[in-house]
Design a protein around this motif. Sequence first.
Motif, mmCIF file in Angstrom:
data_model
loop_
_atom_site.group_PDB
_atom_site.id
_atom_site.type_symbol
_atom_site.label_atom_id
_atom_site.label_comp_id
_atom_site.label_asym_id
_atom_site.label_seq_id
_atom_site.Cartn_x
_atom_site.Cartn_y
_atom_site.Cartn_z
ATOM 1 N N VAL A 12 0.855 -1.189 0.000
ATOM 2 C CA VAL A 12 0.000 0.000 0.000
ATOM 3 C C VAL A 12 0.889 1.236 0.000
ATOM 4 O O VAL A 12 1.815 1.352 0.813
ATOM 5 C CB VAL A 12 -0.937 0.023 1.232
ATOM 6 C CG1 VAL A 12 -1.616 1.382 1.380
ATOM 7 C CG2 VAL A 12 -1.972 -1.084 1.138
ATOM 8 N N SER A 15 -3.935 6.113 0.165
ATOM 9 C CA SER A 15 -5.333 5.919 0.513
ATOM 10 C C SER A 15 -6.055 7.222 0.220
ATOM 11 O O SER A 15 -5.757 8.252 0.844
ATOM 12 C CB SER A 15 -5.468 5.553 1.990
ATOM 13 O OG SER A 15 -6.825 5.399 2.338
ATOM 14 N N GLY A 16 -6.965 7.192 -0.738
ATOM 15 C CA GLY A 16 -7.652 8.425 -1.111
ATOM 16 C C GLY A 16 -6.662 9.431 -1.670
ATOM 17 O O GLY A 16 -5.943 9.148 -2.615
ATOM 18 N N ASP A 17 -6.595 10.588 -1.046
ATOM 19 C CA ASP A 17 -5.711 11.656 -1.503
ATOM 20 C C ASP A 17 -4.492 11.829 -0.612
ATOM 21 O O ASP A 17 -4.017 12.953 -0.402
ATOM 22 C CB ASP A 17 -6.479 12.979 -1.577
ATOM 23 C CG ASP A 17 -7.471 12.991 -2.722
ATOM 24 O OD1 ASP A 17 -7.254 12.258 -3.699
ATOM 25 O OD2 ASP A 17 -8.466 13.739 -2.633
ATOM 26 N N PRO A 20 -1.807 6.646 4.245
ATOM 27 C CA PRO A 20 -2.571 6.262 5.432
ATOM 28 C C PRO A 20 -1.758 6.281 6.728
ATOM 29 O O PRO A 20 -2.262 5.884 7.767
ATOM 30 C CB PRO A 20 -3.062 4.853 5.098
ATOM 31 C CG PRO A 20 -2.079 4.332 4.111
ATOM 32 C CD PRO A 20 -1.562 5.526 3.354
ATOM 33 N N HIS A 126 -4.349 0.284 5.594
ATOM 34 C CA HIS A 126 -5.146 -0.066 4.437
ATOM 35 C C HIS A 126 -5.156 1.098 3.466
ATOM 36 O O HIS A 126 -5.097 2.255 3.871
ATOM 37 C CB HIS A 126 -6.574 -0.435 4.857
ATOM 38 C CG HIS A 126 -6.618 -1.581 5.817
ATOM 39 N ND1 HIS A 126 -6.431 -2.877 5.407
ATOM 40 C CD2 HIS A 126 -6.783 -1.616 7.158
ATOM 41 C CE1 HIS A 126 -6.492 -3.676 6.463
ATOM 42 N NE2 HIS A 126 -6.700 -2.933 7.541
ATOM 43 N N GLY A 127 -5.237 0.773 2.190
ATOM 44 C CA GLY A 127 -5.289 1.815 1.178
ATOM 45 C C GLY A 127 -5.791 1.281 -0.133
ATOM 46 O O GLY A 127 -6.045 0.085 -0.284
ATOM 47 N N ASP A 128 -5.890 2.195 -1.096
ATOM 48 C CA ASP A 128 -6.425 1.826 -2.400
ATOM 49 C C ASP A 128 -5.401 1.943 -3.526
ATOM 50 O O ASP A 128 -5.710 1.703 -4.684
ATOM 51 C CB ASP A 128 -7.653 2.678 -2.726
ATOM 52 C CG ASP A 128 -7.386 4.171 -2.624
ATOM 53 O OD1 ASP A 128 -6.212 4.591 -2.538
ATOM 54 O OD2 ASP A 128 -8.368 4.940 -2.622
ATOM 55 N N THR A 129 -4.180 2.322 -3.195
ATOM 56 C CA THR A 129 -3.130 2.468 -4.193
ATOM 57 C C THR A 129 -1.936 1.639 -3.752
ATOM 58 O O THR A 129 -1.536 1.698 -2.583
ATOM 59 C CB THR A 129 -2.726 3.952 -4.345
ATOM 60 O OG1 THR A 129 -3.908 4.736 -4.554
ATOM 61 C CG2 THR A 129 -1.791 4.143 -5.522
ATOM 62 N N HIS A 130 -1.355 0.889 -4.700
ATOM 63 C CA HIS A 130 -0.284 -0.052 -4.365
ATOM 64 C C HIS A 130 0.953 0.149 -5.229
ATOM 65 O O HIS A 130 0.846 0.509 -6.397
ATOM 66 C CB HIS A 130 -0.775 -1.492 -4.524
ATOM 67 C CG HIS A 130 -1.869 -1.838 -3.575
ATOM 68 N ND1 HIS A 130 -3.178 -1.501 -3.798
ATOM 69 C CD2 HIS A 130 -1.835 -2.479 -2.391
ATOM 70 C CE1 HIS A 130 -3.910 -1.918 -2.774
ATOM 71 N NE2 HIS A 130 -3.125 -2.518 -1.915
#
Length: 158
Positions: A12, A15-17, A20, A126-130
């Motif tokens: 990760v 996360s968002g902008d 995290p 946790h996040g949305d970009t890896h």
Amino acid sequence: MIIISAMTKNRVIGSGDGMPWDIPAEYQQYLDFTAGQTIIMGRKSIEIFGPDLTTDHAVVLTRSGEVDVEIADGCTMEIADSLDQAISLAESHGKTVFCGGGANVYEQALPKAEAMYLSVIKGAYHGDTHFPEFDQADWQIAEEQDHPEFHFYRYVRA
């Protein structure tokens, strides 16, 4: 070109902008490495980090040709529409060239990079970009440092 990033064990990086985690020692290390150098970043990354940059020069990779961001005093910025163009612009300044992300830019830069400075954040976030997967056989660890909140690796191409 040197890829520089912080990530969790499960890769990760965002996360968002934003990121995290808030680990000042790791972020300061990033700023110290890039101070006075040239950095290539995608538009979203420069929008997040621009005001904090310690680099002399930033090259922003964007398809739109536009960037709406304030950058740090003393830092200049150019725009490129391809990684090859960004590398050419960055190298013209005669400084060390770093690639500071995001995920898509890292993926494009991996085959072209000669080194990676990766901080692996301890703890679960946790996040949305890896960070993209890479073949460990292509790289060797040239330096390791253990810090209380992260582990730093300097990789060089094998």
